[in-house]
Design an enzyme around this catalytic site. Structure first.
Site, mmCIF file in Angstrom:
data_model
loop_
_atom_site.group_PDB
_atom_site.id
_atom_site.type_symbol
_atom_site.label_atom_id
_atom_site.label_comp_id
_atom_site.label_asym_id
_atom_site.label_seq_id
_atom_site.Cartn_x
_atom_site.Cartn_y
_atom_site.Cartn_z
ATOM 1 N NE ARG A 13 11.630 41.562 -24.852
ATOM 2 C CZ ARG A 13 12.209 40.381 -24.896
ATOM 3 N NH1 ARG A 13 11.545 39.313 -25.305
ATOM 4 N NH2 ARG A 13 13.473 40.243 -24.523
ATOM 5 C CG ASP A 14 12.345 37.839 -21.836
ATOM 6 O OD1 ASP A 14 11.539 36.927 -22.065
ATOM 7 O OD2 ASP A 14 13.572 37.699 -21.945
ATOM 8 C CG HIS A 208 18.532 38.117 -22.309
ATOM 9 N ND1 HIS A 208 17.627 39.150 -22.265
ATOM 10 C CD2 HIS A 208 17.793 36.979 -22.273
ATOM 11 C CE1 HIS A 208 16.389 38.651 -22.216
ATOM 12 N NE2 HIS A 208 16.465 37.329 -22.219
ATOM 13 C CG HIS A 210 15.784 33.124 -19.731
ATOM 14 N ND1 HIS A 210 14.431 33.290 -19.583
ATOM 15 C CD2 HIS A 210 16.160 34.026 -20.668
ATOM 16 C CE1 HIS A 210 14.002 34.233 -20.412
ATOM 17 N NE2 HIS A 210 15.028 34.704 -21.081
ATOM 18 C CB CYS A 241 11.407 32.198 -25.319
ATOM 19 S SG CYS A 241 11.280 32.291 -27.114
ATOM 20 C CG ASN A 250 14.513 37.158 -18.384
ATOM 21 O OD1 ASN A 250 15.426 37.456 -19.137
ATOM 22 N ND2 ASN A 250 13.279 36.946 -18.810
#
Ligand code: ZN
Length: 307
Positions: A13-14, A208, A210, A241, A250
């Site tokens: 996803r990310d 979460h 990065h 993002c 990430n």
């Protein structure tokens, strides 16, 4: 305090949402299977956003149904930005739904098209809808820009705590603090984690992170020392993002797992098999640069998995 650390792989996803080339559905499923085969028990497989918003993730419903059928035992998580997305994710059969909210005004408006306070109102509606459904699906709310914002700059600890408190009061099951743009440093992570836990207790679930400024793993360690036992990460450090200019990938799953296992924290994840998953990723997305020191260095002969 538990020595088990839960890793949620968010690469599909990310990681893929800002990839310059498209990965086919078959390649995504192969990749997800290879990550699960390495022992990762929780994977965020896609996002229930309108296909025009993130075309790379438009096959999320198909990915969810295939992964549910083909990868038994895996906790299948998907992101949903609003009630409509949550309903679609629920109906697709996901096990867990992640919902992003932004602590900072600027990121909230750019990414979600609403003010931070409106996100809490939205979350109340979502939790009420979910509560009325026959199947229990936990919600993990991700507090984006919890440590800083590429649009608004400084985000104070008080702002982040207030958002977390609002979300906890709205009834979400878990909260992740997200360093969406990768500006956090370890002392800040400790401060924000402590203050948030004081406000909401165990609803604070994980981090979460990065790696924009190279502090991803250092920040994970800071969280670990404050008792955090759950992290999102991306194989090969993919990610970013689309609405956070300057944000990079990430924290690298391979490097994070290496640190955790070396320190005696069990993850259930096999590093050699993660390297294999990295190979599968590269086959499906050959143009995308892959990050990570451990893959470059190779597993040191002194490495021992956590007992
Ligand atoms: Zn992220």
């Amino acid at each position: 305090m538990s020595t088990f650390v839960s890793i949620c792989e968010v690469g599909p996803r990310d990681g893929l949402q800002i990839a310059k080339t498209r990965m086919t559905t078959d390649d995504k499923v192969r990749w997800i299977k290879s990550i699960a085969a390495a022992g990762v028990r929780e994977i965020e497989v896609g996002s229930f956003v309108p296909p025009r918003v993130i075309p790379q993730l438009s096959d999320t419903p198909e990915i969810v149904s295939r992964v549910l059928a083909e990868v038994p035992g895996l906790t299948v998580q998907a992101l949903a930005p609003n009630l409509r997305g949550v309903q679609n994710a629920y109906n697709a059969g996901v096990h867990k739904i992640s919902i992003p909210v932004s602590v900072s005004e600027g990121h909230s408006r750019a990414n979600l098209n609403r003010a931070p306070a409106e996100s809490i109102e939205m979350m109340r509606e979502i939790m009420a809808w979910l509560k009325a459904q026959p199947r229990k699906v936990p919600v993990v709310a991700g507090c984006s820009t919890a440590f800083g914002c590429s649009i608004d700059g400084v985000v104070t600890t008080a702002q982040t705590v207030a958002m977390a408190k609002g979300l906890a009061d709205a009834g979400v099951d878990e909260i992740m603090l997200a360093d969406t743009v990768g500006y956090a440093h370890p002392a800040q992570v400790k401060e924000v984690v402590r203050a948030t836990r004081e406000a909401i207790g165990p609803v604070l679930y994980g981090l979460h992170l990065h790696d924009t400024c190279g502090l991803g793993v250092a920040n994970a360690l800071a969280g670990l020392e404050e008792g955090i036992r759950a992290f999102d990460s991306c194989l090969a450090g993919l990610g970013g993002c689309p609405y956070a200019p300057g944000a990079s990938g990430n924290v690298v799953t391979e490097d994070l797992v290496f640190m955790l296992e070396s320190m005696g924290f069990q993850t259930g994840i096999d590093l050699e098999k993660l390297f294999e998953a990295r190979r599968v990723l590269h086959e499906g997305l050959p143009a995308e640069p892959m990050q990570g020191q451990l893959a470059k260095a190779g597993l040191p002969p002194t490495f021992r998995k956590a007992a």
